[in-house]
Design an enzyme around this catalytic site. Structure first.
Site, PDB file in Angstrom:
ATOM      1  N   CYS A 196     -37.917  29.911  23.636  1.00  0.00           N
ATOM      2  CA  CYS A 196     -37.142  31.044  23.137  1.00  0.00           C
ATOM      3  C   CYS A 196     -37.490  32.329  23.903  1.00  0.00           C
ATOM      4  O   CYS A 196     -37.141  32.456  25.064  1.00  0.00           O
ATOM      5  CB  CYS A 196     -37.351  31.189  21.634  1.00  0.00           C
ATOM      6  SG  CYS A 196     -36.056  32.136  20.807  1.00  0.00           S
ATOM      7  N   HIS A 251     -36.319  25.486  18.881  1.00  0.00           N
ATOM      8  CA  HIS A 251     -37.568  25.479  18.111  1.00  0.00           C
ATOM      9  C   HIS A 251     -37.664  24.154  17.376  1.00  0.00           C
ATOM     10  O   HIS A 251     -36.667  23.628  16.889  1.00  0.00           O
ATOM     11  CB  HIS A 251     -37.585  26.604  17.076  1.00  0.00           C
ATOM     12  CG  HIS A 251     -37.678  27.975  17.651  1.00  0.00           C
ATOM     13  ND1 HIS A 251     -38.799  28.447  18.293  1.00  0.00           N
ATOM     14  CD2 HIS A 251     -36.783  28.991  17.677  1.00  0.00           C
ATOM     15  CE1 HIS A 251     -38.603  29.696  18.681  1.00  0.00           C
ATOM     16  NE2 HIS A 251     -37.384  30.055  18.322  1.00  0.00           N
TER      17      HIS A 251
END
Length: 484
Positions: free
Chosen positions: A324, A421
């Site tokens: 991310c 994630h």
């Protein structure tokens, strides 16, 4: 409602254990936290909530929902926090305006009432200390909520950090009488040693407060297997004989660090979490974790000299993975033309991936299914991020999500980034990735989801053995009957 004498006293874990315990008794249980402050978030079908509430929902055997955590404040440095209101971005809250969180009480009560309508039992988690009298006037997280929603509470103290007698008795002393009356008992958490030696302490607290003791809960050693809510819980568990060493710099805005939990549990992985002030050690892999403030954390990384360590690691042939915000840092440049994270501007990235990132106001929050390109392993993951990342290296995406390429990789495959994630929770994907790093098939006895479920079951049994759960239910029943 489970209140605490301070932050990190074990409220989240106790709520999770109670959710599993009462759900297994056949009750429809829902977790609820009026206001959370954390960068460890989870995506649901309707928006994002605190990671701890997602775990509690899992413990209760129900799907997570934004009503379980209607106010999530995601810190963005000293200046304030992003506001997630009932799952969606609702602006920013400056540090000096923290009392304005009281404006959200109507939404908090709305979410709570919706949960109550579909539940036999709602277990509420407080935030921080219940005795922060300086914040009481517009409190929605602790006794301010308890009073507004008329919810009875118990107060938890943590003996492991010391001063538990003073913290419980002191909380009683500073609370005003109406707040004090909402608390129906206390419990002591994280006890080590012979419980009988603390009986005089229990008597001291009970005599000084008038509250009954509902239990002294011993240390639950398996807690490290469950996702942590607070960055204070980030610590290395060194394994000197492990075959693979992974180094992770702890950046100020680190977010969604539970991505690392499955790796931490692998016997053959030495996961080194590197605090500020220390160089990155020699390792097989450097992972740049998620970040709530990419540009700020990129500057912090350079200030620590970690950029030099990472580039040297790459020259030695080491692997680098960005998750991310960490993915964004690996590119050529990160641009914030609209000042999404602070003053408008841009900064050069580490230049290890041929991609560029532009931050924009549109926030991606979604659950996904992925396929790992190198191994065809599949699993569930989620995305929570601002910005778009594009460039030539996205042609070598390490994942496919819903028919589209996701992420980027260098030509030799040793540097990769992704917005996903939770991918390491897939046992097959994790084994394949570790096998590629270690130069061969990476065996593993870890079945991550099975282990999480077993740990929640063990936690429920642990609480059943040391908390007076029948008294807790009786408090709830009496209060319900009085309300009727």
């Amino acid at each position: 409602m489970i209140l605490g004498t301070g932050s990190n006293v074990g409220k989240s874990l106790i709520v999770a254990g109670l959710c599993r315990l009462f759900a297994d008794r056949g009750l429809r249980v829902r977790p609820f936290k009026p206001q959370n402050m954390s960068n460890n978030a989870a995506a649901t079908a309707e928006g994002e909530i605190g990671r701890a509430q997602a775990l509690q929902a899992r413990a209760a055997r129900v799907a997570p929902h934004p009503d379980m955590n209607p106010v999530l404040l995601k810190p963005e440095g000293e200046q304030g926090s992003q506001i997630i209101l009932q799952g969606r971005v609702a602006g920013r809250l400056a540090s000096r305006d923290f009392a304005r969180r009281g404006d959200f009480l109507p939404q908090v009560l709305q979410s709570y009432e919706r949960l109550c309508a579909d539940a036999d039992l709602v277990i509420v988690e407080g935030a921080g200390s219940a005795a922060e009298t300086n914040l009481r006037a517009r409190d929605i997280a602790n006794l301010g909520f308890a009073r507004a929603a008329d919810v009875p509470a118990i107060l938890i103290g943590d003996i492991d950090r010391g001063g538990v007698i003073a913290s419980l008795v002191g909380s009683h002393a500073v609370l005003d009488p109406a707040d004090r009356a909402m608390i129906r008992g206390f419990a002591v958490n994280r006890f080590r040693g012979a419980v009988e030696l603390f009986r005089p302490g229990v008597e001291t607290i009970a005599t000084a407060t008038g509250w009954p003791c509902l239990g002294v809960v011993p240390w639950f050693a398996a807690a490290h297997r469950l996702p942590a809510e607070d960055g204070l819980d980030l610590r290395s568990e060194r394994k000197p004989g492990a075959r693979i060493r992974i180094a992770v710099p702890i950046l100020p805005g680190i977010a969604n660090f539970d991505d690392l939990d499955p790796l931490k549990l692998e016997a053959e992985v030495d996961l080194v979490l590197v605090p500020p002030g220390q160089p990155l050690p020699i390792a097989d892999v450097v992972i740049l974790p998620g970040s709530k403030t990419t540009l700020r954390d990129l500057a912090a990384l350079r200030a620590e000299g970690w950029d030099i360590d990472i580039l040297a690691h790459r020259r030695r042939g080491g692997h680098v993975l960005g998750l991310c915000g960490g993915y964004q840092m690996l590119g050529r440049v990160v641009r914030d033309p609209s000042g999404i994270e602070g003053p408008a501007g841009e900064a050069p990235g580490l230049g290890l991936l041929d991609v560029e990132t532009v931050l924009d106001a549109a926030k991606t929050v979604r659950e996904t299914r992925f396929t790992h390109a190198a191994s065809a392993a599949q699993g569930r993951a989620y995305e929570i991020h601002l910005g778009r990342t594009e460039g030539p290296d996205t042609r070598r995406a390490p994942f496919a999500v819903d028919g589209r390429a996701e992420g980027a990789a260098s030509p030799d495959g040793r540097v990769a980034g992704t917005y996903l994630h939770g991918a390491f929770a897939s046992d097959a994907m994790r084994a394949a990735w570790l096998g590629a790093i270690g130069g061969g098939t990476q065996g593993s006895d870890v079945r991550f989801d099975v282990l999480i479920e077993q740990t929640l079951d063990d936690l429920a049994a642990h609480l059943a053995g040391h908390l007076d759960v029948e008294a807790l239910l009786e408090i709830a029943r009496r209060h319900r009957d009085a309300a009727i």
